[in-house]
Structure formats: structure tokens, C-alpha cells
Design an enzyme around this catalytic site. Structure first.
Site, short mmCIF file in Angstrom:
data_model
loop_
_atom_site.label_atom_id
_atom_site.label_comp_id
_atom_site.label_asym_id
_atom_site.label_seq_id
_atom_site.Cartn_x
_atom_site.Cartn_y
_atom_site.Cartn_z
N GLY A 62 8.28 3.71 0.53
CA GLY A 62 9.09 4.86 0.90
C GLY A 62 10.55 4.59 0.63
O GLY A 62 10.89 3.53 0.09
N VAL A 72 5.25 -0.41 2.88
CA VAL A 72 4.13 -0.66 3.79
C VAL A 72 3.15 -1.59 3.09
O VAL A 72 2.76 -1.37 1.94
CB VAL A 72 3.43 0.66 4.19
N ILE A 91 0.82 -1.22 0.00
CA ILE A 91 0.00 0.00 0.00
C ILE A 91 0.85 1.27 0.00
O ILE A 91 0.33 2.37 -0.15
CB ILE A 91 -1.01 0.03 1.18
N LYS A 107 4.83 -2.35 8.19
CA LYS A 107 5.93 -1.61 7.58
C LYS A 107 7.18 -2.49 7.65
O LYS A 107 7.60 -2.89 8.74
CB LYS A 107 6.13 -0.30 8.36
N ASP A 141 9.73 15.03 8.02
CA ASP A 141 9.22 14.64 6.69
C ASP A 141 7.70 14.77 6.65
O ASP A 141 7.00 13.85 6.22
CB ASP A 141 9.66 13.20 6.37
#
Lengths: 381, 394
Positions: free
Chosen positions: B36, B41, B33, B56, B151
Site C-alpha cells: 500500500g 503486508v 502479500i 503489516k 479508503d
């Protein structure tokens, strides 16, 4: 009727065959130890006297000389004295001696005499005659008077000044009235000094002032004057200042506001005057509106709060007054929508075009209904 | 094939039907889904609790995890376990399974990035206002613990339901000491003295080469990133060098929110408010979460409702009084009437929002429902401003 019974100790001593001195001693001991109640021993005559309740009642209700009592009880005068001393000591009943100690006055008899005086319904009662021949302390006089007044009228106020009484209450109102009427005869004012003997008796002064007010007199400084005098001054000051805070006005002149207030009707009958009952403020519309005009003259808008503070009025009152002035065209101003400012229309910018369309009433009505719907909505949340 | 894909396939198990499901200790991976820089994830199923989670899984640069990889993982776990907050994504479980580091987290329905992409400017303003408050609260909490997120961007604001937004992805976050907190010079773990964050959302002092700002990371850089994120959410575009009010895009957004956003996007970090200051400016109690329970929140919501009602009814009744004096109104009042019409419309709109928000109180459990109280408090302030502003103008 026998008020006492007498026992001859000698006869009894003979019967018992004991020496009379021993019997006297035994009797004395028995009385000391409370074994013989309501009895007194007269040693020199060797007799014991028992006091019957009827004697108590008799003394209580009568004024009687010692000679008469001696005859009634069939006892010599000295024995009667001893008997009375015993009664007084044992506090069976209250009675008082006359100043020559030849008479006694029972408490109830004394009370009845005071009551007789009270029932004449005078607000000043002089009891000096009643007490002049009696040996009685001031404390006892007060107690007796209080007792008597309580029987006479429980709701009446009383002030005792020695043997003189001052009463204040409904039952003596007529007496106060006639007293005042006598003083008032064809006089325009009365100095407060004339009531000096009552001034420390507030309930009586209240009644006096009420009666004076009924007669058209009102306290003004050190005098009671015809209320027209006060009203005239009030009117004069109102026309001068435009606003009068009655509490201040009456305090400065020692006028009782409670009596002044009912008189205001005559002033307020005139259209030019408004009375703000809650704040006790009198307003003379033409003068006061002129004052407002002067106040706002330099400004285009003045906060209502400032106006209220300046004239020592509540915001609500000043709002109401200003609205009235605006309605009656006394001032060329208007209140802003939430009544926070008074807008001076002499200065505030007005559209040049005088013929500009008037307020759209339909639009306002629609807005009004939106606002009330919104109020309902908020309430229902 | 990426290194990471290779690693996952090591654990592929074959079902009886022949379908392939990779497994990581007690979790069945269903689909990817999100992807990064340091992790992927997955939507996964907790096989024990039978519930869906976001799993994750850390990426490594080589076939096996390096010391730095482990440090990245341990740092995020440490940070997330320090932050137990209703608007920060919750960690259910974490660990290492046959050489793979994983964190099982609360599963979100969507994220702000997806919303912006699918709805553009049509995201409900009310939802964005909720998000504003919720993420400010989350950031204030992180900053209170001396944690810089570093972030913040739309894809890191996750929605676990339509109304609840949570701050996620603390993989590049940094726990700094007290003295370093406001002037922290970043050092990436992977490459020393390098840039952290996502272009477009990075504060100018980080992105700029100007000596004045160069590489100074602080809580204010997070504020800037959040400002950009929210600005994009409200307007559909990233902010330009010169600030254009979000009220140009959304007329109903309260002035106070616009002013705060403008300050958050200040070029000079000193001009930006802290997260705590933002909460204070919105009229919110920064200590609300301390020693508060569900009953207290319910009571506080009711009390707040009464306060708002009293405030508004008082003014509305004054307006009503004014309108009842039609005969006294003059031409000059035309302007006042216009303003009253405007204020009535505004109050009506705000009350529609308030009605909707208080209805949520029954749906959303404590402590997530704290934003309801926050929203009421903030709207109370907005109402006060509107009522005060309009009345002083008339």
C-alpha cells in the site's frame, strides 16, 4: 323398657346418714361440674333422673303426647316437662312441641312425614299441613326440608317457598309433564306469566321449556308459541334479507337458540338455504347471491375481507359461500388465486378472443406438484 | 531499491541452508502479500504461536520514521483496537522493533479485489450478499465509534474464509469528534488538505472540484465507496454516472438490495443511507451484538427459521388451494399461473440458499456466525416482499 333410671336422694341420704339438703347440694355441684352426665336433678322431689340412650331414640322417632310420655316414663307431667327442657337445652336430640305444647314430635318422625310427601314425586309439594300444628322456626323448616330432599334425591333441585317446595329433576319430570299438558290443552300459545311462580327457579324453567319444546312450543318474546310460527317468520326474513345471523335473530325475539337450532333442518332441507353452523348463520342462496351481485356491481374487484366485514361473516365462511355461488353460476365472478379479492367478471377485462385456449391442466398439474414438493422442502428445513 | 526494501533487509538472517529469512521481533517474514501507500503486508509466521499472520510493516519516506509516520501507525493501532467486531480484521499484536513499526493481524485467504479479477461476474451471489451484510455491519460499527474508513475498496475487503468477509486497512481512517462526524473536512496527515482514498471509489463530493461538495468527508463518503465496491463485485464493472440496476447482471438479486445499492451510489450525500439505515432497511437488528452469546444466536437462528417456514408455508398452502380449484380457473388466470410459477421458482431458489446458509451454522463459530441470522432475517424480508408483491398483482 326403662328409658330412665331414678335415684331417690332421700333414701341415699339416710343410708349415708347425712342431711338430704346437703346431698341435694352436692348433687347439684356434681351436675354443674359435669361429674354426673346425662343426669338431671329434680330438687322439689329430691330425685336424680339419668337419661338412657333408648329415651333419645324413642323421642326422635315418635310423635307423642306429654301424658303418654308421663305414663311411659312413670314420671309426673311436670317432671317430664323438666326432663324435656333439659334434653332440649343439652341438645341431645331435636324435637318440636305442638302449638299447645301438649305433644312432642321427634325430628326423625318429622323427616319421615316430609319424605312421605316427597315420595309422591310431585314437583310442587305443599308441606303446610305437616307444619301447621308445630312450633318451629322457618330456619328449622328449611333445614329439615333440605335434609329430607337430600335423602329423597341428591341430584334434584329445590326451591323452598315457606312450607311449599318446588322441585326440578328427573324424578318429578312426569309431574311437570302432566302439569304442562293440562295447561297446553288445545292452545296455540301460552303466556310466560302462566309460569310466573316458577320463573325464579331456573332448573325448573329449563325442564318446562324442554318439555314445551318436545311438545312443539318455543319461547318467543313473552309467549311460548308453536315452532311453526317462529320458522315461518325466520323464513320470511331470510327470503327478504338473504342472510340471518341467528344469534341476533333469537336475541331480538327472546328465542332460545338451543331450541331454534334443531328446528333449522326443515328449512335447510331446501337446496336454496345453507346453514353455517359454526357462525350460526342462515343463508338464502338466491337472495344472498343477488345481494353480493349488487354489492360488487360498481367494482371490478372487491376485497374478500371487506365482503366479510360487510356481511358480518368470517373470511373463511364468505370464501366458502362465494366458491359455492361461483360453482353454481349464481354470480359471474371469481376468486383471485390467494382468495384476497372477488373479481367481478362483468367488469374485469376478459380476453376478446372467446376461443382463446383453455387453461392448460397439464401445466397446472405440474405446477401443483412443484408446489407440493416445495412445501415438503420447506417443511423439512 | 525502495527505501522500504532496504529497511527490511537490515533484518535479514541467514538460515543454515543459506536461505534468507527476514525477521521482525518474533515473526518470520515469508513473502509479500500486499503493498500500500504507507505500508507493506507480509505473510509471516508467529514463531511463538506457530501460526501464520499478516504482518503489516509501516513504510517511511526517509531512512528513519518521521513524527508523521509514527502518527499514522499509532492512529491505525488505536482505531483497530477500538473496533472489536466480527467483521473487522483482528489485530493480534503491534509494536516497534529496531525502528520498524509493525502490526500483526488476522490472515485472510483472499480479498474481494482478487475475486473480482479472477472470477469477474461469476462470484457466487450468495457470498456477495453475505459480504454486503457483513461489511455494512462493520461500517456501522466504525461509524458508531465516529471512525471514517476513507479508503473502502475491494482490496480492503478481506475473506478470512469462503463466507466471512472483514473490513481491513484503517491506515487512512480518521477518528473524528461528534460534531465533525457528518461534515468532516479531511486533512491528510502526510499532506494537509489533500485527497484520501482510491480513485474510482472516492465519493463525487471528494473527487469533484465543485464547491458544493469540495473536500467534505463524512460517513456518507464511506457509504459511496462501499456502494462502488459492491456494485463492482456484483457486476464486474464500476458504476457509471447513471445507475444501471445490478438485476440486469444478476436476475436473482432481490429488489431491496438493488434499491439500497442505488441509494448508496447517489451523487448527493444526503440521498445516501447511513450504514445503520441500510441494516434497518434489510430488516436487521442493529443492536444484535450487544449482550448476545453463542447460545442465544443459535436459538435466534432456530426461531427465525420457524418464522420463515410459517410465512412461506402459509402462502404456499394458499397457492395449493388455488391450484386445486382447476375447474374454477378461467383464461384470465393464465397470468396468475405464470406469476405463481415465477414465485415458486424464486422461493425454491431462496430456499436452496437458506439450506446452505443454515448448514454453515455448525461450521462457523460465534460471533462470526451472526451473519447467518442476519442473512435469514434479510431473506425473510425478501420473501415477504416477493409474496406480498406477487399476491397484490394477481
Amino acid at each position: 323398657m326403662q328409658h330412665v333410671s331414678i335415684l331417690q336422694l332421700k333414701t341415699l341420704a339416710d343410708k349415708l346418714d347425712i342431711p338430704v339438703t346437703s346431698l341435694i347440694k352436692y348433687t347439684e355441684e356434681a351436675i354443674t361440674e359435669n361429674k354426673l352426665t346425662n343426669c338431671i336433678l329434680v330438687k322439689d322431689q329430691a330425685i336424680v333422673i339419668k337419661i338412657k340412650p333408648s329415651l333419645i331414640k324413642f323421642i326422635e322417632n315418635n310423635t307423642i303426647s306429654l301424658n303418654d310420655l308421663s305414663n311411659t316414663l312413670k314420671l309426673n307431667k311436670n317432671t317430664v316437662r323438666a326432663l324435656l327442657e333439659h334434653i332440649k337445652k343439652e341438645k341431645f336430640i331435636h324435637f318440636y312441641y305442638s302449638k299447645d305444647r301438649e305433644r312432642i314430635i321427634g325430628e326423625k318422625a318429622l323427616l319421615n312425614r316430609i319424605l312421605q310427601e316427597l315420595r309422591k314425586n310431585n314437583f310442587i309439594v305443599d308441606l303446610s299441613q305437616i307444619f301447621q300444628d308445630i312450633t318451629i322456626s322457618n330456619k328449622d323448616i328449611s333445614k329439615l326440608i333440605e335434609k329430607a330432599v337430600n335423602i329423597y334425591d341428591k341430584s334434584i333441585y329445590l326451591k323452598i317457598k315457606g312450607t311449599k317446595l318446588l322441585l326440578a329433576g328427573y324424578r318429578v319430570k312426569h309431574s311437570i309433564q302432566s302439569y304442562i299438558e293440562k295447561i297446553l290443552k288445545e292452545r296455540n300459545e301460552i303466556h310466560i306469566k302462566e309460569f310466573s311462580e316458577f320463573e325464579d327457579f331456573k332448573p325448573l324453567m329449563n325442564i318446562i321449556e324442554k318439555i314445551l319444546a318436545e311438545q312443539g312450543y318455543i319461547r318467543y318474546g313473552n309467549k311460548y308459541v308453536k315452532y311453526e310460527v317462529v320458522l315461518e317468520e325466520l323464513k320470511k326474513e331470510l327470503e327478504e334479507k338473504g342472510i340471518i345471523h341467528l344469534e341476533v335473530f333469537s336475541k331480538e325475539r327472546t328465542i332460545d337458540l338451543n331450541y331454534l337450532e334443531p328446528l333449522l333442518e326443515t328449512i335447510c332441507k331446501e337446496n336454496s338455504t345453507v346453514y353455517l353452523k359454526k357462525e350460526k348463520v342462515l343463508i338464502h342462496k338466491p337472495v344472498f347471491s343477488e345481494k353480493i351481485k349488487q354489492y360488487i356491481k360498481p367494482y371490478s374487484r372487491v376485497p374478500i375481507k371487506v365482503l366479510a366485514e360487510n356481511f358480518s361473516l368470517s373470511i373463511k365462511s364468505i370464501e366458502e359461500i362465494l366458491l359455492e355461488f361461483i360453482r353454481e353460476n349464481l354470480i359471474n365472478a371469481k376468486l383471485d388465486p390467494i382468495k384476497e379479492y372477488l373479481i367481478n367478471m362483468d367488469i374485469a377485462q376478459i380476453p376478446l378472443e372467446v376461443t382463446s385456449p383453455p387453461i392448460d391442466v397439464a401445466r397446472i398439474n405440474s405446477l401443483k406438484s412443484k408446489v407440493s414438493r416445495l412445501i415438503e422442502k420447506v417443511k423439512s428445513w | 531499491m525502495s527505501t522500504h526494501a532496504f529497511r527490511t533487509e537490515k533484518y535479514v538472517q541467514r538460515s543454515s541452508s543459506g536461505q534468507c529469512f527476514p525477521y521482525i521481533r518474533g515473526y518470520k517474514i515469508l513473502k509479500t502479500i500486499g503493498e500500500g501507500a504507507f505500508s507493506t503486508v507480509y505473510l509471516a509466521e508467529d514463531l511463538f504461536l506457530k501460526k501464520k499472520v499478516a504482518l503489516k510493516v509501516m513504510k517511511s519516506q526517509t531512512l528513519s520514521y518521521s513524527f508523521e509516520d509514527r502518527e499514522v501507525f499509532e492512529r491505525e493501532v488505536k482505531i483497530l483496537s477500538e473496533l472489536n467486531h466480527p467483521y473487522i480484521i483482528e489485530v493480534y499484536d503491534y509494536g516497534e522493533s529496531r525502528g520498524t513499526y509493525y502490526i500483526a493481524m488476522e490472515l485472510a485467504e483472499t480479498d474481494l479485489n482478487k475475486l473480482i479479477k479472477t472470477k469477474g461476474r461469476k462470484i457466487d451471489s450468495k457470498i456477495l450478499e453475505y459480504t454486503f451484510i457483513q461489511i455494512c455491519r462493520a461500517l456501522a460499527e466504525a461509524h458508531k465509534h465516529k471512525i471514517l474508513h476513507r479508503d473502502i475498496k475491494p482490496s480492503n475487503i478481506l475473506y478470512i474464509s469462503k463466507y466471512i468477509a472483514k473490513l481491513a486497512d484503517f491506515s487512512v481512517a480518521k477518528l473524528v469528534s461528534e460534531e465533525q462526524f457528518t461534515t468532516y473536512i479531511t486533512r491528510s496527515i502526510r499532506t494537509s488538505l489533500t485527497l484520501v482514498g482510491t480513485p474510482g471509489y472516492i465519493a463525487p463530493e471528494i473527487a469533484s472540484h465543485a464547491d458544493k461538495y469540495k473536500q467534505k468527508y463524512s460517513e456518507k463518503t464511506d457509504i459511496y465507496s462501499l456502494g462502488v465496491t459492491l456494485y463492482e463485485a456484483f457486476t464486474g464493472t464500476l458504476p457509471t454516472h447513471e445507475y444501471h440496476s445490478i438485476r440486469l447482471f444478476r436476475r436473482n438479486i432481490p429488489k431491496i438490495l438493488d434499491e439500497i445499492l442505488k441509494a448508496m451510489l447517489s451523487l448527493d450525500p444526503d440521498d445516501r443511507p447511513t450504514a445503520e439505515k441500510i441494516l434497518k432497511d434489510l430488516g436487521l437488528n442493529t443492536e444484535i451484538l450487544k449482550n448476545t452469546n453463542a447460545h442465544e444466536i443459535k436459538y435466534m437462528i432456530e426461531t427465525k427459521k420457524s418464522e420463515i417456514k410459517e410465512l412461506v408455508l402459509n402462502k404456499l398452502q394458499k397457492i395449493e388451494d388455488y391450484l386445486n380449484q382447476v375447474e374454477l380457473l378461467i383464461n384470465e388466470d393464465q397470468e396468475s399461473i405464470k406469476k405463481i410459477e415465477k414465485i415458486v421458482r424464486k422461493i425454491d431458489k431462496i430456499f436452496n440458499d437458506l439450506f446452505g446458509t443454515t448448514q454453515l451454522a455448525d461450521e462457523i463459530d460465534f460471533p462470526s456466525n451472526i451473519f447467518i441470522l442476519d442473512y435469514l432475517t434479510y431473506k425473510q424480508k425478501v420473501l415477504e416482499n416477493i409474496l406480498r408483491g406477487i399476491f397484490s398483482e394477481i
